[in-house]
Write a protein that holds these residues in place. Structure first.
Motif, mmCIF file in Angstrom:
data_model
loop_
_atom_site.group_PDB
_atom_site.id
_atom_site.type_symbol
_atom_site.label_atom_id
_atom_site.label_comp_id
_atom_site.label_asym_id
_atom_site.label_seq_id
_atom_site.Cartn_x
_atom_site.Cartn_y
_atom_site.Cartn_z
ATOM 1 N N ARG A 1 0.840 -1.200 0.000
ATOM 2 C CA ARG A 1 0.000 0.000 0.000
ATOM 3 C C ARG A 1 0.868 1.239 0.000
ATOM 4 O O ARG A 1 1.946 1.247 0.582
ATOM 5 N N HIS A 2 0.412 2.265 -0.692
ATOM 6 C CA HIS A 2 1.121 3.544 -0.609
ATOM 7 C C HIS A 2 0.207 4.684 -1.033
ATOM 8 O O HIS A 2 -0.764 4.493 -1.759
ATOM 9 N N ALA A 3 0.536 5.855 -0.526
ATOM 10 C CA ALA A 3 -0.198 7.064 -0.892
ATOM 11 C C ALA A 3 0.814 8.078 -1.394
ATOM 12 O O ALA A 3 1.836 8.307 -0.749
ATOM 13 N N THR A 4 0.563 8.633 -2.571
ATOM 14 C CA THR A 4 1.515 9.593 -3.146
ATOM 15 C C THR A 4 0.803 10.893 -3.502
ATOM 16 O O THR A 4 -0.333 10.868 -3.968
ATOM 17 N N PRO A 5 1.500 12.031 -3.283
ATOM 18 C CA PRO A 5 0.893 13.311 -3.668
ATOM 19 C C PRO A 5 0.731 13.372 -5.189
ATOM 20 O O PRO A 5 1.540 12.786 -5.929
ATOM 21 N N ARG A 6 -0.289 14.062 -5.624
ATOM 22 C CA ARG A 6 -0.532 14.198 -7.058
ATOM 23 C C ARG A 6 -0.514 15.648 -7.479
ATOM 24 O O ARG A 6 -0.805 16.545 -6.685
ATOM 25 N N LEU A 7 -0.210 15.852 -8.748
ATOM 26 C CA LEU A 7 -0.314 17.173 -9.345
ATOM 27 C C LEU A 7 -1.290 17.063 -10.496
ATOM 28 O O LEU A 7 -1.307 16.066 -11.205
ATOM 29 N N ILE A 8 -2.119 18.072 -10.662
ATOM 30 C CA ILE A 8 -2.967 18.110 -11.836
ATOM 31 C C ILE A 8 -2.531 19.286 -12.687
ATOM 32 O O ILE A 8 -1.961 20.258 -12.181
ATOM 33 N N SER A 9 -2.778 19.190 -13.976
ATOM 34 C CA SER A 9 -2.310 20.266 -14.849
ATOM 35 C C SER A 9 -3.389 20.687 -15.826
ATOM 36 O O SER A 9 -4.322 19.942 -16.105
ATOM 37 N N THR A 10 -3.219 21.891 -16.299
ATOM 38 C CA THR A 10 -4.116 22.414 -17.315
ATOM 39 C C THR A 10 -3.300 23.296 -18.265
ATOM 40 O O THR A 10 -2.138 23.572 -18.004
ATOM 41 N N SER A 11 -3.912 23.682 -19.374
ATOM 42 C CA SER A 11 -3.194 24.480 -20.371
ATOM 43 C C SER A 11 -3.799 25.862 -20.518
ATOM 44 O O SER A 11 -5.008 26.029 -20.422
ATOM 45 N N CYS A 12 -2.916 26.830 -20.770
ATOM 46 C CA CYS A 12 -3.363 28.200 -21.049
ATOM 47 C C CYS A 12 -2.700 28.652 -22.340
ATOM 48 O O CYS A 12 -1.624 28.175 -22.692
ATOM 49 N N LEU A 13 -3.354 29.586 -23.035
ATOM 50 C CA LEU A 13 -2.719 30.209 -24.198
ATOM 51 C C LEU A 13 -2.334 31.634 -23.821
ATOM 52 O O LEU A 13 -3.157 32.425 -23.360
ATOM 53 N N ILE A 14 -1.048 31.936 -24.009
ATOM 54 C CA ILE A 14 -0.479 33.197 -23.523
ATOM 55 C C ILE A 14 -0.036 34.053 -24.711
ATOM 56 O O ILE A 14 0.620 33.555 -25.630
ATOM 57 N N GLU A 15 -0.386 35.340 -24.675
ATOM 58 C CA GLU A 15 0.060 36.255 -25.731
ATOM 59 C C GLU A 15 1.589 36.326 -25.721
ATOM 60 O O GLU A 15 2.206 36.335 -24.659
ATOM 61 N N ARG A 16 2.156 36.447 -26.909
ATOM 62 C CA ARG A 16 3.619 36.433 -27.017
ATOM 63 C C ARG A 16 4.275 37.612 -26.298
ATOM 64 O O ARG A 16 5.396 37.477 -25.796
ATOM 65 N N ASP A 17 3.591 38.761 -26.251
ATOM 66 C CA ASP A 17 4.247 39.922 -25.621
ATOM 67 C C ASP A 17 4.308 39.799 -24.094
ATOM 68 O O ASP A 17 4.907 40.633 -23.423
ATOM 69 N N LYS A 18 3.696 38.766 -23.547
ATOM 70 C CA LYS A 18 3.788 38.528 -22.106
ATOM 71 C C LYS A 18 5.012 37.659 -21.753
ATOM 72 O O LYS A 18 5.290 37.396 -20.590
#
Lengths: 455, 111
Positions: free
Chosen positions: A426-443
């Protein structure tokens, strides 16, 4: 006539073999022309994990495997003028560069000229609300959870610039994987930032190389149908690119694996959606008219890619705390194993209904049905004759305490469950969730700088 | 003759979030037209029915004798949130290769 450019790949993911680059360097050292070796070691979540490491200790946050990888090849790369490009800088390219300078000193080498590419980290540029407005699919960022990391995929231009400025090693954080090859090609051939067909060709080269052995027989072998010689010693790929953008994919002599039409076409389409529009920061790649031809043993010519103007925005991956994943397993083997396993699953289901009715969990009967099954499936009614079943339970929750209810119940099967229950893990591990964004080039402001005495 | 897709084609999966792509490559390019008729997006969706794809698109690559299938929402949230062992969907190529296809002739094989 412009020379042929040689680019090898020494690693295709964060956990790849650390001894793969040696034969690639042997091969590149014997080639005549500009030579580069790339290391792609930064998956989506790898960077968030590195960010957590950096927060715990500012000296870390890069992929520490770079020491094991570079130690045996660094002297030869510097001696034979084979330039190294890698995204092993992860969340801390500067610290990675410092570590390489220490490594060079340990090896008794002159300090190399190391460039770092930064500017991919936008966690300090845009706040969570600004990121939430730019999220592409989903609304994960609206829930207000703290951000672990936010990084834009940079393109090939800062890598090319670093090489133009004389870098022997270029360390990056988040860049498009294929940029690790396109950058050296823009540098070597002087391709301009709007030469779309050439940028597409360089992107295709990078795409074919970026997963290492996946183009030379790895993730491919299927005994009796697709046999691959000596996969235990598989050779990592080398691309020989000519100035018109055509390329030959091959691998070092004396290594295992194979390069043929099928290994190349499988990898060409890997993680592609619309083959007419593969978006990277520098260009939109169209592979619908590509030709793939076997021209010799382990030599495949790839040509005919086309490019369209680069997309107006850049993609960023944002990682958030994803709670905890808990998993527990127990085995039932020998006579009547599937029925005992099924009984155990029924016991767990009944116990969880009472103790934690809201916790969604998954049950797998490894040996009967697991990876091809779905969450919420019930154990098969017509149980097979498998004599060795691994019963697996998994649940996700905000805290370790919540998943512990399930893990405790599985462990309790030892004494209170069916006969012969064995080998609980048995084990429990932390998780990360991810998502995507679209960023203007001048930023986004990519930065190139040099580190250490070699600067 | 009726046979498993596995006997005449390769498949490789890749993932991006909750979306899966499966590249199917004809081992003999001559089989491309027959497979183009039979490997419809509807049939592929049916093979993955338990995972309830919200959309299945087939891209055709005749020059490569290959197809690219893109299946939306079949990875239980993807590698970051799936409770299954194969959050990437790496093994799912072999779910597709289990389909039966009708092939007129296989080079080098006695019928």
């Amino acid at each position: 006539m412009a020379p042929t450019v040689f680019i090898g790949c020494g690693a295709g993911f964060a956990g790849d073999r650390t001894d793969a680059a040696g034969p690639v360097i042997d091969s590149l050292a014997a080639c005549d022309g500009p030579r580069f070796i790339m290391f792609e070691m930064l998956a989506e979540r790898t960077l968030a994990l590195a960010q957590l490491e950096r927060r715990a200790d500012p000296a870390y946050g890069y992929n520490r495997a770079l020491v094991a990888i570079l130690q045996p090849i660094l002297a030869r790369c510097l001696d034979r003028n084979i330039k190294i490009i890698g995204n092993f800088g992860a969340a801390n390219p500067r610290a990675a560069a410092e570590r390489m300078i220490t490594l060079a000193r340990e090896l008794g080498l002159k300090p190399p000229r190391i460039a770092v590419v930064e500017g991919d980290d936008i966690s300090g540029t845009l706040n969570i609300d600004e990121l939430a407005r730019r999220e592409t699919d989903g609304t994960l960022l609206k829930h207000g959870k703290p951000i672990v990391s936010a990084n834009v995929y940079l393109g090939a231009q800062p890598i090319a610039r670093a090489l133009d400025l004389g870098a022997q090693i270029v360390v990056t954080g988040r860049v498009a994987d294929s940029a690790l090859a396109l950058g050296p090609l823009m540098h070597a051939f002087g391709w301009s930032a709007d030469d779309w067909d050439m940028l597409a060709a360089g992107t295709m080269a990078g795409h074919l190389l970026e997963c290492g052995a996946q183009v030379t027989g790895g993730y491919y072998a299927d005994p009796g149908f697709k046999d691959v010689p000596h996969l235990d010693n598989v050779g990592y790929p080398i691309a020989e690119i000519s100035s018109d953008g055509a390329m030959v994919i091959t691998k070092p002599h004396g290594t295992g694996g194979l390069v043929n039409r099928q290994t190349v076409v499988e990898q060409l389409l890997y993680e592609i959606h619309d083959p007419a529009s593969y978006l990277v920061p520098d260009v939109v790649l169209d592979i619908t008219d590509v030709s793939v031809d076997e021209i010799g043993p382990d030599r495949v010519r790839v040509s005919g890619s086309r490019g369209k103007p680069a997309p107006p925005t850049l993609k960023a991956t944002v990682c958030l705390d994803g709670g905890v994943l808990g998993e527990a397993e127990i085995s039932y083997a020998g006579i009547n194993a599937p029925r005992r396993a099924k009984l155990a699953a029924e016991i767990i289901a009944a116990r969880m209904r009472k103790r934690a009715p809201k916790l969604q969990f998954r049950t797998d009967m490894v040996g009967e049905i697991s990876v091809h099954g779905t969450t919420g499936q019930v154990a098969p009614n017509d149980l097979g004759n498998c004599r060795d079943v691994r019963l697996r339970f998994a649940a996700g929750a905000e805290s370790a305490a919540e998943v512990a209810v399930l893990l405790d119940e599985v462990e309790a099967l030892y004494c209170a469950g069916p006969a012969g229950g064995a080998g609980v893990r048995r084990h429990a591990t932390p998780r990360l969730i991810s998502t995507s964004c679209l960023i203007e080039r001048d930023k986004v402001m990519p930065r190139v700088s040099f580190v250490g005495e070699g600067a | 003759m009726q046979l498993r897709l596995h006997e005449v084609a390769n498949a490789r999966t890749g993932d991006k979030g909750n979306r899966l792509n499966i590249a199917v490559v004809c081992r003999d390019p001559a089989h491309y037209p027959e497979l183009a008729r039979q490997l419809t997006p509807e049939r592929v969706a049916q093979a993955f029915i338990a995972r309830r794809p919200s959309k299945v698109v087939r891209y055709e690559l005749p020059k490569l004798a290959a197809f690219n299938f893109v299946l939306d929402d079949v990875l239980e949230g993807g590698v970051n949130s799936s409770l299954g062992l194969d959050g990437h969907g790496k093994s799912l190529s072999f779910l597709l290769l289990d389909l039966t296809v009708d092939i007129a002739e296989i080079k080098g094989r006695k019928t």
